[in-house]
Design a protein around this motif. Structure first.
Motif, PDB file in Angstrom:
ATOM      1  N   ILE A 115       6.157 -13.596  52.382  1.00 38.83           N
ATOM      2  CA  ILE A 115       6.191 -14.830  53.157  1.00 38.83           C
ATOM      3  C   ILE A 115       7.422 -14.797  54.050  1.00 38.83           C
ATOM      4  O   ILE A 115       8.344 -14.013  53.830  1.00 38.83           O
ATOM      5  CB  ILE A 115       6.208 -16.085  52.254  1.00 38.83           C
ATOM      6  N   VAL A 116       7.414 -15.650  55.046  1.00 44.80           N
ATOM      7  CA  VAL A 116       8.513 -15.680  56.011  1.00 44.80           C
ATOM      8  C   VAL A 116       9.059 -17.104  56.108  1.00 44.80           C
ATOM      9  O   VAL A 116       8.298 -18.060  56.260  1.00 44.80           O
ATOM     10  CB  VAL A 116       8.045 -15.192  57.402  1.00 44.80           C
ATOM     11  N   GLU A 117      10.372 -17.208  56.018  1.00 46.89           N
ATOM     12  CA  GLU A 117      11.054 -18.483  56.236  1.00 46.89           C
ATOM     13  C   GLU A 117      11.497 -18.517  57.694  1.00 46.89           C
ATOM     14  O   GLU A 117      11.994 -17.525  58.221  1.00 46.89           O
ATOM     15  CB  GLU A 117      12.291 -18.587  55.338  1.00 46.89           C
ATOM     16  N   ILE A 118      11.287 -19.630  58.355  1.00 41.35           N
ATOM     17  CA  ILE A 118      11.782 -19.818  59.713  1.00 41.35           C
ATOM     18  C   ILE A 118      13.010 -20.720  59.613  1.00 41.35           C
ATOM     19  O   ILE A 118      12.916 -21.869  59.200  1.00 41.35           O
ATOM     20  CB  ILE A 118      10.721 -20.462  60.639  1.00 41.35           C
ATOM     21  N   THR A 119      14.170 -20.169  59.957  1.00 35.58           N
ATOM     22  CA  THR A 119      15.413 -20.931  59.846  1.00 35.58           C
ATOM     23  C   THR A 119      15.478 -22.003  60.932  1.00 35.58           C
ATOM     24  O   THR A 119      14.680 -22.007  61.872  1.00 35.58           O
ATOM     25  CB  THR A 119      16.640 -20.007  59.984  1.00 35.58           C
ATOM     26  N   LYS A 120      16.470 -22.881  60.806  1.00 33.98           N
ATOM     27  CA  LYS A 120      16.648 -23.946  61.801  1.00 33.98           C
ATOM     28  C   LYS A 120      16.934 -23.365  63.186  1.00 33.98           C
ATOM     29  O   LYS A 120      16.660 -23.990  64.197  1.00 33.98           O
ATOM     30  CB  LYS A 120      17.782 -24.877  61.366  1.00 33.98           C
ATOM     31  N   ASN A 121      17.469 -22.156  63.229  1.00 39.91           N
ATOM     32  CA  ASN A 121      17.732 -21.472  64.504  1.00 39.91           C
ATOM     33  C   ASN A 121      16.511 -20.719  65.026  1.00 39.91           C
ATOM     34  O   ASN A 121      16.582 -20.076  66.069  1.00 39.91           O
ATOM     35  CB  ASN A 121      18.889 -20.479  64.350  1.00 39.91           C
ATOM     36  N   GLY A 122      15.413 -20.767  64.272  1.00 44.12           N
ATOM     37  CA  GLY A 122      14.192 -20.071  64.686  1.00 44.12           C
ATOM     38  C   GLY A 122      14.143 -18.619  64.256  1.00 44.12           C
ATOM     39  O   GLY A 122      13.241 -17.885  64.629  1.00 44.12           O
TER      40      GLY A 122
END
Length: 161
Positions: A115-122
């Motif tokens: 799975i992939v997390e998208i950080t607040k910075n994208g």
């Protein structure tokens, strides 16, 4: 066919997974009436029948009627992986771990799906599995899973795809 009584209703269960309710016509002749099947739940995919105000999984009714369970195993496995095939030959009693192992062996359950997390910075951060992400974020696997499958928006303020 075997006759069983559930919630006061006489049912006829076939080894093929068909369920009928026995009813009496005015002339006193018993007839077999198919029980109303509930639309398949998209989330779990198992066929269900409604008896009175309660519903039951068809595969459980068939297994409880025809398949001995001397080890008192709690789950029923569809041997061919097809949840619509409720015939006696396709059902067996299993433990939860046996059920998961079987699902992985026939390809129904992919182990360690990344799975992939998208950080607040994208920025994307890849995790090899739900468990890896849960360990890294110190939260439950179910919270990460709920986020991935759209049941809740974020896990600890993070978005996953």
């Amino acid at each position: 066919m075997k006759e069983v009584i559930k919630l006061g209703y006489k049912l006829l269960i076939s080894p093929d997974g068909d369920v009928y309710r026995t009813s009496i016509k005015k002339n006193g002749i018993f007839v077999e009436i198919p029980i109303r099947k509930i639309p398949v739940n998209k989330r779990c995919g198992y066929g269900r029948i409604k008896i009175g105000a309660k519903s039951f999984s068809i595969h459980r009714v068939v297994a409880e009627t025809f398949i001995p369970n001397p080890e008192n195993k709690p789950q029923i496995n569809h041997i061919d992986g097809n949840k619509d095939n409720n015939s006696v030959e396709n059902l067996e009693w299993v433990t939860p771990s046996e059920n998961i192992f079987h699902a992985k062996m026939i390809g129904l359950l992919k182990s360690n799906k990344s799975i992939v997390e998208i950080t607040k910075n994208g920025e994307p951060i890849k995790y090899e599995s739900l468990s890896d992400a849960a360990r890294a974020l110190k939260c439950s696997v179910s919270l990460i899973s709920s986020t991935c499958y759209g049941d809740c928006g974020t896990a600890k303020g993070r978005v996953f795809i």
